[in-house]
Design an enzyme around this catalytic site. Structure first.
Site, PDB file in Angstrom:
ATOM      1  N   LYS A   1     -13.421 -39.799 102.516  1.00 16.57           N
ATOM      2  CA  LYS A   1     -12.591 -41.314 102.055  1.00 16.57           C
ATOM      3  C   LYS A   1     -11.305 -41.608 103.897  1.00 16.57           C
ATOM      4  O   LYS A   1     -10.711 -41.384 103.075  1.00 16.57           O
ATOM      5  CB  LYS A   1     -11.989 -41.875 100.745  1.00 16.57           C
ATOM      6  CG  LYS A   1     -12.006 -43.422 100.294  1.00 16.57           C
ATOM      7  CD  LYS A   1     -11.711 -42.440  98.657  1.00 16.57           C
ATOM      8  CE  LYS A   1     -11.539 -43.988  98.088  1.00 16.57           C
ATOM      9  NZ  LYS A   1     -10.746 -44.198  96.460  1.00 16.57           N
TER      10      LYS A   1
ATOM     11  N   SER B   1     -13.583 -47.143  94.275  1.00 21.09           N
ATOM     12  CA  SER B   1     -13.820 -47.286  95.232  1.00 21.09           C
ATOM     13  C   SER B   1     -14.248 -46.404  95.851  1.00 21.09           C
ATOM     14  O   SER B   1     -14.094 -46.704  97.826  1.00 21.09           O
ATOM     15  CB  SER B   1     -11.940 -47.667  95.654  1.00 21.09           C
ATOM     16  OG  SER B   1     -11.481 -46.515  95.592  1.00 21.09           O
TER      17      SER B   1
ATOM     18  N   SER C   1     -12.382 -44.021  90.384  1.00 25.56           N
ATOM     19  CA  SER C   1     -13.204 -44.252  91.542  1.00 25.56           C
ATOM     20  C   SER C   1     -13.409 -43.231  92.550  1.00 25.56           C
ATOM     21  O   SER C   1     -14.269 -43.633  93.200  1.00 25.56           O
ATOM     22  CB  SER C   1     -11.623 -44.806  92.686  1.00 25.56           C
ATOM     23  OG  SER C   1     -10.762 -46.154  92.408  1.00 25.56           O
TER      24      SER C   1
END
Lengths: 97, 488
Positions: free
Chosen positions: B76, B152, B176
């Site tokens: 990420k 997210s 997330s």
């Protein structure tokens, strides 16, 4: 009930160092009022004598030995900076001349 | 051939037997990224060359004994990577091409000989539940490109579901990792707070943030977490507990385990299809020898409110470092220093980040500090106590990961509606507990659903055991989105 005015938002934005327009302040004021009003369902809960939780777990501030280490990335770090002079970060004037 | 039908363990065996090379595995990942990323848009940066180079080195050295040797993964883009741009999906860090150091997890993956295929998309600074707030692109859900992948960690979940990588790292502040895993039909683990080092993670809310793995299969997830977990002196909240070998007792089953099902997890706002999938899962657990009972955890319905206050208060403070001085966006033509700060931040942050920054700053200022912020910290204690009471009598807590399946782009334009996606995942972060989302079926429209299993602090072993038993007893994990390869 929470009520965040456009002026409140402008003041907070000033303190938080982010420029926003009047229209944005108006929009954020309405949205923050709505969100904060929603959170107020917690206000009636009896929390007398309840200790606040401020950390993700009981493990906090594990200290390591205070040993000096060399850091040899100064030049590389300065390359990430928007403006540099004589090996230092450069910013606009802070005080008037 | 594609690696998606194999577990990491199986691939490692094939590597050692020379049935496949590291370079071939890397190439498969690159091919799939090229084939589908135009549609999925999971990647912000693809590191094709360095991945191939590393793969060739592994082949040359014949070094297949590391835990993740030649396994392609994605990170990420709010986790720092030396020499590779790290943007947090923000204009603020668009030109932050070299963070100069590796996060501890980045380092651990490299040491385990994993192949880092690139950096994946997220909501800007991890603030969002759909990956729509990314400055760069909107990642699509591989199951249906009109739908969001969740957030997210939307790029992390989508890249695994689309068969581009075997695993990815996500971060979870209020759901997330788990919510996008549920939306994309993959396995997502949010570890106990303190199990995985946060050193090198772009902070959102430091008392809630944890890094964790997303994979197709439970077994692979356990294997990646083994690699990530462990004490790190560079994170002041890092646990010193020994890390168990999670893959060792995966197959022990769930016989005798006691499961609590909080009725608050199946209440208002939870769709019928979601409720039904949880009930089916509970039946399955009964068949497998576990027992379950409905319990009441009276403070759970307040978790979303507490989270909105605390996460954004911490978030507003975390964002303070972006000042246009040392790195990041700087506005041109500013009048003076203060004006430079304000303009740089106005340009660099997107609308949602500014909303949360202002919300958090409001919560921390004036009367709100006492009436709302401190109160929320106290209710956080009560929520943690509810969990403690449940875990006195039960081994696991089970419920849905999300109240609904994935939604369409633009469908949840109202901020408060968007925040409600996290109502079932935020309690876990507030209490610092571990929780995993495993695929638990599909809606009539063919969108995946996730089952959330919550465990005691540092009891990831039992979580993985329970997740594995359920996975192996069902066929949900064998189904693939069309874009991610054939079904098993």
């Amino acid at each position: 009930m929470a009520n965040i005015s456009k002026e409140d938002v402008l003041k907070t934005a000033d303190l938080a160092r982010v420029a926003i327009t009047d229209e944005e302040a108006e929009m954020y004021g309405e949205q923050l009022t709505e969100i904060l009003t929603f959170t107020e369902k917690i206000l009636d809960i009896n929390t007398e004598g309840v200790k606040p939780t401020t950390n993700g777990n009981a493990v906090t501030n594990i200290l390591r030995d205070d040993k000096p280490v060399t850091w040899d990335k100064r030049d590389a770090a300065l390359e990430n900076a928007p403006e540099v002079e004589d090996g230092q970060f450069k910013v606009p004037a802070i005080m008037e001349e | 051939m594609s690696f998606t039908h194999y577990t990491i363990e199986q691939l490692e065996t094939m590597l050692r037997n020379k049935e496949i090379s590291a370079e071939e595995i890397a190439q498969m990942s690159i091919d799939q990224i090229k084939a589908v990323d135009e549609d999925v848009k999971a990647f912000i940066t693809v590191t094709e060359e360095s991945a191939l180079e590393k793969a060739r080195q592994i082949d040359k050295d014949g070094d297949f004994d590391h835990n993740l040797a030649a396994i392609p993964g994605a990170i990420k883009d709010n986790i720092v990577t030396k020499g590779i741009p790290t943007t947090a999906a923000s204009k603020m860090l668009e030109n932050f091409t070299d963070p100069l150091y590796d996060a501890t997890v980045t380092e651990k993956l490299a040491d385990a000989n994993a192949l880092m295929m690139g950096k994946v998309n997220l909501d800007e600074f991890a603030m969002g539940s759909s990956t729509e707030t990314s400055y760069f692109k909107k990642t699509a859900n591989p199951w249906d490109l009109d739908y969001v992948p969740g957030g997210s960690s939307g790029g992390s979940a989508a890249s695994v579901a689309a068969g581009q990588v075997m695993f990815s790292l996500g971060t979870d502040t209020g759901g997330s990792i788990r919510q996008p895993a549920a939306f994309c039909g993959v396995v997502g683990m949010k570890p106990t707070y303190g199990l995985v080092s946060r050193y090198g993670l772009v902070a959102f809310a430091s008392s809630l943030d944890q890094i964790g793995p997303i994979t197709r299969k439970v077994e692979d997830n356990a294997r990646v977490l083994e690699t990530l977990a462990g004490h790190d002196s560079r994170d002041s909240t890092s646990s010193k507990k020994d890390v168990p070998v999670y893959t060792e007792n995966l197959q022990e089953g769930v016989k005798g385990l006691r499961i609590a099902v909080p009725k608050q997890f199946l209440g208002e706002g939870v769709s019928d299809e979601v409720r039904e999938s949880v009930q089916n899962a509970l039946q399955m657990y009964e068949l497998l020898g576990a027992t379950w009972e409905e319990v009441s955890m009276p403070h759970l319905p307040y978790a979303d409110a507490v989270y909105s206050l605390l996460a954004n208060a911490e978030g507003s403070s975390s964002l303070g470092r972006y000042d246009g001085v040392r790195y990041g966006n700087r506005a041109e033509n500013a009048k003076d220093m203060i004006d430079m700060l304000k303009q740089s931040r106005a340009e660099g942050f997107g609308e949602e980040v500014k909303r949360r920054l202002l919300l958090g700053a409001t919560v921390l200022s004036g009367d709100y500090n006492e009436t709302h912020f401190r109160k929320a910290q106290q209710v956080r204690t009560l929520i943690a106590n509810d969990f403690k009471a449940a875990f006195d009598q039960y081994d696991l807590i089970v419920g849905p990961t999300t109240p609904t399946s994935a939604f369409k782009f633009g469908e949840q334009a109202d901020p408060l509606t968007m925040y409600m996606n996290d109502m079932l995942t935020v309690p876990v972060n507030l209490a610092g507990l571990p929780a995993v989302s495993v695929p638990s079926g599909y809606t009539e429209a063919g969108l995946p659903l996730g089952l959330q299993i919550i465990g005691k602090h540092f009891d990831e072993s039992t979580l993985y055991r329970a997740a594995y038993a359920y996975e192996q007893a069902t066929n949900h994990h064998k189904k693939r989105p069309t874009i991610g390869g054939a079904n098993e």
